[in-house]
Design a protein around this motif. Structure first.
Motif, PDB file in Angstrom:
ATOM      1  N   THR A  22       0.935  -0.962   0.003  1.00 35.73           N
ATOM      2  CA  THR A  22       0.088   0.184   0.162  1.00 35.73           C
ATOM      3  C   THR A  22       0.924   1.263   0.058  1.00 35.73           C
ATOM      4  OG1 THR A  22      -1.731  -1.101   1.263  1.00 35.73           O
ATOM      5  CG2 THR A  22      -1.875   1.339   1.100  1.00 35.73           C
ATOM      6  N   ILE A  23       0.594   2.212  -0.931  1.00 38.64           N
ATOM      7  CA  ILE A  23       1.519   3.435  -1.006  1.00 38.64           C
ATOM      8  C   ILE A  23       0.528   4.810  -0.957  1.00 38.64           C
ATOM      9  CG2 ILE A  23       2.911   4.829  -2.511  1.00 38.64           C
ATOM     10  CD1 ILE A  23       3.445   2.153  -4.422  1.00 38.64           C
ATOM     11  N   ARG A  24       0.921   5.295   0.201  1.00 39.21           N
ATOM     12  CA  ARG A  24      -0.040   6.496   0.569  1.00 39.21           C
ATOM     13  C   ARG A  24       0.957   7.614   0.819  1.00 39.21           C
ATOM     14  NH1 ARG A  24      -4.686   6.393   3.475  1.00 39.21           N
ATOM     15  NH2 ARG A  24      -4.324   3.944   4.021  1.00 39.21           N
ATOM     16  N   GLU A  25       0.120   8.629  -0.067  1.00 41.26           N
ATOM     17  CA  GLU A  25       0.928  10.019  -0.136  1.00 41.26           C
ATOM     18  C   GLU A  25       0.188  10.766   1.036  1.00 41.26           C
ATOM     19  OE1 GLU A  25      -0.208  13.543  -2.814  1.00 41.26           O
ATOM     20  OE2 GLU A  25       1.068  12.083  -3.958  1.00 41.26           O
ATOM     21  N   HIS A  26       1.367  11.402   1.871  1.00 38.91           N
ATOM     22  CA  HIS A  26       0.734  12.264   2.944  1.00 38.91           C
ATOM     23  C   HIS A  26       1.455  13.442   2.876  1.00 38.91           C
ATOM     24  CE1 HIS A  26      -0.194  13.382   7.228  1.00 38.91           C
ATOM     25  NE2 HIS A  26      -0.872  12.102   7.126  1.00 38.91           N
ATOM     26  N   SER A  27       0.480  14.740   3.055  1.00 39.29           N
ATOM     27  CA  SER A  27       0.947  15.835   2.798  1.00 39.29           C
ATOM     28  C   SER A  27       2.238  16.392   3.927  1.00 39.29           C
ATOM     29  CB  SER A  27      -0.326  16.992   3.241  1.00 39.29           C
ATOM     30  OG  SER A  27      -0.847  16.761   4.541  1.00 39.29           O
ATOM     31  N   ARG A  28       2.249  15.727   5.063  1.00 42.42           N
ATOM     32  CA  ARG A  28       3.336  15.976   5.848  1.00 42.42           C
ATOM     33  C   ARG A  28       4.461  15.206   5.840  1.00 42.42           C
ATOM     34  NH1 ARG A  28      -0.318  17.119  11.699  1.00 42.42           N
ATOM     35  NH2 ARG A  28      -1.168  18.720  11.075  1.00 42.42           N
ATOM     36  N   ALA A  29       4.446  14.504   5.118  1.00 39.64           N
ATOM     37  CA  ALA A  29       5.480  13.410   4.721  1.00 39.64           C
ATOM     38  C   ALA A  29       6.894  14.124   4.223  1.00 39.64           C
ATOM     39  CB  ALA A  29       5.228  12.263   4.104  1.00 39.64           C
ATOM     40  N   THR A  30       8.082  14.055   4.521  1.00 41.36           N
ATOM     41  CA  THR A  30       9.040  14.722   4.191  1.00 41.36           C
ATOM     42  C   THR A  30      10.229  13.836   3.625  1.00 41.36           C
ATOM     43  OG1 THR A  30      10.353  14.363   6.344  1.00 41.36           O
ATOM     44  CG2 THR A  30       8.996  16.548   5.846  1.00 41.36           C
ATOM     45  N   ARG A  31       9.999  12.416   3.681  1.00 38.28           N
ATOM     46  CA  ARG A  31      10.849  11.355   3.000  1.00 38.28           C
ATOM     47  C   ARG A  31       9.893   9.897   2.798  1.00 38.28           C
ATOM     48  NH1 ARG A  31      12.919   7.781   6.878  1.00 38.28           N
ATOM     49  NH2 ARG A  31      12.478   8.527   9.029  1.00 38.28           N
ATOM     50  N   LEU A  32      10.488   9.264   1.891  1.00 37.03           N
ATOM     51  CA  LEU A  32       9.912   7.796   1.710  1.00 37.03           C
ATOM     52  C   LEU A  32      10.198   6.987   2.880  1.00 37.03           C
ATOM     53  CD1 LEU A  32      10.735   9.266  -1.259  1.00 37.03           C
ATOM     54  CD2 LEU A  32      10.051   7.180  -1.983  1.00 37.03           C
ATOM     55  N   THR A  33       8.995   6.393   3.353  1.00 36.80           N
ATOM     56  CA  THR A  33       9.316   5.317   4.400  1.00 36.80           C
ATOM     57  C   THR A  33       8.574   4.165   4.064  1.00 36.80           C
ATOM     58  OG1 THR A  33       7.362   6.197   5.742  1.00 36.80           O
ATOM     59  CG2 THR A  33       9.434   7.176   6.027  1.00 36.80           C
ATOM     60  N   LEU A  34       9.154   2.841   4.388  1.00 38.89           N
ATOM     61  CA  LEU A  34       8.635   1.487   4.387  1.00 38.89           C
ATOM     62  C   LEU A  34       8.499   0.841   5.486  1.00 38.89           C
ATOM     63  CD1 LEU A  34       7.861  -0.213   1.898  1.00 38.89           C
ATOM     64  CD2 LEU A  34      10.247  -1.010   1.816  1.00 38.89           C
ATOM     65  N   ARG A  35       7.400   0.114   5.602  1.00 39.99           N
ATOM     66  CA  ARG A  35       7.119  -0.435   6.832  1.00 39.99           C
ATOM     67  C   ARG A  35       6.572  -1.871   6.500  1.00 39.99           C
ATOM     68  NH1 ARG A  35       2.284   0.588  11.191  1.00 39.99           N
ATOM     69  NH2 ARG A  35       2.335  -1.169  12.410  1.00 39.99           N
ATOM     70  N   ILE A  36       7.052  -2.892   7.302  1.00 42.15           N
ATOM     71  CA  ILE A  36       6.397  -4.286   7.192  1.00 42.15           C
ATOM     72  C   ILE A  36       5.321  -4.623   8.252  1.00 42.15           C
ATOM     73  CG2 ILE A  36       7.162  -6.692   7.401  1.00 42.15           C
ATOM     74  CD1 ILE A  36      10.027  -5.862   6.774  1.00 42.15           C
ATOM     75  N   GLU A  37       4.287  -4.933   7.720  1.00 47.01           N
ATOM     76  CA  GLU A  37       3.419  -4.940   8.697  1.00 47.01           C
ATOM     77  C   GLU A  37       3.244  -6.215   9.639  1.00 47.01           C
ATOM     78  OE1 GLU A  37      -0.108  -3.137   8.999  1.00 47.01           O
ATOM     79  OE2 GLU A  37       1.881  -1.871   7.987  1.00 47.01           O
ATOM     80  N   PRO A  38       2.934  -6.314  10.751  1.00 45.44           N
ATOM     81  CA  PRO A  38       2.864  -7.374  11.836  1.00 45.44           C
ATOM     82  C   PRO A  38       2.641  -8.850  11.059  1.00 45.44           C
ATOM     83  CG  PRO A  38       1.737  -5.646  12.991  1.00 45.44           C
ATOM     84  CD  PRO A  38       1.990  -5.239  11.442  1.00 45.44           C
ATOM     85  N   GLY A  39       3.433  -9.652  11.298  1.00 45.45           N
ATOM     86  CA  GLY A  39       3.756 -10.884  10.651  1.00 45.45           C
ATOM     87  C   GLY A  39       4.194 -11.122   9.305  1.00 45.45           C
ATOM     88  N   GLY A  40       4.537  -9.930   8.751  1.00 48.20           N
ATOM     89  CA  GLY A  40       5.134  -9.939   7.409  1.00 48.20           C
ATOM     90  C   GLY A  40       4.242 -10.132   6.294  1.00 48.20           C
ATOM     91  N   ARG A  41       3.090  -9.741   6.347  1.00 48.70           N
ATOM     92  CA  ARG A  41       2.156 -10.166   5.110  1.00 48.70           C
ATOM     93  C   ARG A  41       1.698  -9.339   4.505  1.00 48.70           C
ATOM     94  NH1 ARG A  41      -2.807 -13.746   8.153  1.00 48.70           N
ATOM     95  NH2 ARG A  41      -3.138 -13.965   5.849  1.00 48.70           N
ATOM     96  N   ALA A  42       2.313  -8.098   4.723  1.00 46.71           N
ATOM     97  CA  ALA A  42       1.984  -6.856   3.843  1.00 46.71           C
ATOM     98  C   ALA A  42       2.972  -5.825   3.971  1.00 46.71           C
ATOM     99  CB  ALA A  42       0.436  -6.361   4.008  1.00 46.71           C
ATOM    100  N   LEU A  43       3.128  -4.813   2.886  1.00 47.92           N
ATOM    101  CA  LEU A  43       4.035  -3.521   3.275  1.00 47.92           C
ATOM    102  C   LEU A  43       3.416  -2.405   3.016  1.00 47.92           C
ATOM    103  CD1 LEU A  43       6.645  -4.975   0.762  1.00 47.92           C
ATOM    104  CD2 LEU A  43       6.734  -5.418   3.166  1.00 47.92           C
ATOM    105  N   ARG A  44       3.744  -1.345   3.784  1.00 51.62           N
ATOM    106  CA  ARG A  44       3.054  -0.156   3.631  1.00 51.62           C
ATOM    107  C   ARG A  44       4.090   1.102   3.425  1.00 51.62           C
ATOM    108  NH1 ARG A  44      -1.885   1.361   5.356  1.00 51.62           N
ATOM    109  NH2 ARG A  44      -2.179  -0.606   6.169  1.00 51.62           N
ATOM    110  N   MET A  45       3.774   1.749   2.555  1.00 50.08           N
ATOM    111  CA  MET A  45       4.884   3.003   2.099  1.00 50.08           C
ATOM    112  C   MET A  45       4.228   4.235   2.207  1.00 50.08           C
ATOM    113  SD  MET A  45       7.096   2.707  -1.384  1.00 50.08           S
ATOM    114  CE  MET A  45       8.274   4.057  -1.709  1.00 50.08           C
TER     115      MET A  45
END
Length: 242
Positions: A22-45
Motif C-alpha cells: 500500500t502506497i500512501r501519499e501524505h502531505s506532512r511526509a518529508t521522505r519515503l518510508t517503508l514498513r513491514i506489517e505485523p506478521g510480514g504479510r503486507a508492506l506499507r509505504m
C-alpha cells in the motif's frame, strides 16, 4: 489535521514472496518510508506529495536487500492443515482431524504429545480452530482481567476480542477493553501481562512511569512478557487462518 491521500495498492515480489504493498501519499511526509506489517504479510509505504512512480521504484530497489533480510527472519505465513501444528499457550500442538462430522475442537495431552483434535469437514478446519482459540482466549482473558481489576478496585465496561494487527490490546476512555484473540497462542505469562496492561489503563490512561509501575505491580513478569511479544509477536500474526 490534514488527512493522507487515497492509497495506491499493488503487489511486490520480495524474498520469494508476493506481498501486497500500500502506497500512501501524505502531505506532512518529508521522505519515503517503508514498513513491514505485523506478521510480514503486507508492506506499507508513505511518500511526500508529488513523488513519481519512478522514485518509488528506485526506493523499493534500494531497500530490496533490507526487506529480504527482515522477511527472511519471519516465518512464512502457513495454512493450517491436518498433521500441521499450532501453538496454544506457548506450546506446540499437532493438528489432527477426528474424521467426525460433528464434535468439539479440543486440546489434549496424549502419549504422542499435545494434540488439537478438530472435527468437521476438511474445508472447515481453519474456522473451527479459530472458534476454539477465540473461546479459550475469552475465558483466559476474562479471568485475568477480573483478577487484575479486582486488585485495582476497578471494573471494565466491556471486554471485546478482535483480530487486530496494529496492537495487542486497547482501553477506551469509557473503560472498554479490547484484545487480540491471537494472544492465546502466546505463553500464559504473556497473556497475563496483556490483561494487566489494559486493566492498568483503567487508572492510568498513559504510558508514563506511574503506569509502568502499576503494570509491574499487577504483573511482575511485565518486562519478560514485553520482550517475548517483541521477539515472537510477528510469528503469531503470521499464522494464516484463511
Amino acid at each position: 489535521m490534514t488527512l493522507p491521500a487515497n492509497p495506491k495498492e499493488r503487489d511486490i515480489a520480495v524474498a520469494g514472496r508476493r506481498l501486497p504493498l500500500t502506497i500512501r501519499e501524505h502531505s506532512r511526509a518529508t521522505r519515503l518510508t517503508l514498513r513491514i506489517e505485523p506478521g510480514g504479510r503486507a508492506l506499507r509505504m508513505t511518500v511526500p506529495p508529488g513523488v513519481s512512480d519512478r522514485e518509488v521504484e528506485r526506493f523499493l530497489l534500494r531497500n530490496n536487500g533490507w526487506l529480504s533480510s527482515r522477511l527472511g527472519k519471519l516465518p512464512r505465513p502457513n495454512s493450517l492443515a491436518d498433521g500441521g501444528s499450532i501453538q496454544i499457550r506457548g506450546v506446540d500442538h499437532t493438528i489432527r482431524r477426528t474424521g467426525a462430522a460433528r464434535g468439539l475442537t479440543e486440546a489434549r495431552e496424549t502419549g504422542e504429545g499435545r494434540i488439537l483434535f478438530v472435527g468437521g469437514a476438511p474445508e472447515h478446519l481453519a474456522r473451527r480452530i479459530v472458534d476454539y482459540l477465540r473461546r479459550e482466549a475469552r475465558a483466559e482473558l476474562e479471568a485475568a482481567v477480573a483478577r487484575h481489576a479486582s486488585a485495582l478496585g476497578r471494573k471494565p465496561r466491556a471486554i471485546r476480542l478482535k483480530d487486530t494487527r496494529s496492537r495487542w490490546g486497547s482501553c477506551s476512555s469509557e473503560g472498554n477493553l479490547s484484545f487480540s484473540w491471537r494472544i492465546i497462542m502466546a505463553p500464559d505469562h504473556v497473556l497475563d501481562y496483556l490483561a494487566a496492561h489494559e486493566v492498568a489503563h483503567l487508572r492510568e490512561m498513559n504510558h508514563g512511569p506511574g503506569f509502568w509501575k502499576l503494570c509491574r505491580t499487577l504483573c511482575p513478569r511485565t518486562d519478560e512478557a514485553k520482550t517475548w511479544l517483541k521477539r515472537h509477536g510477528s510469528a503469531l500474526h503470521a499464522v494464516d487462518f484463511g
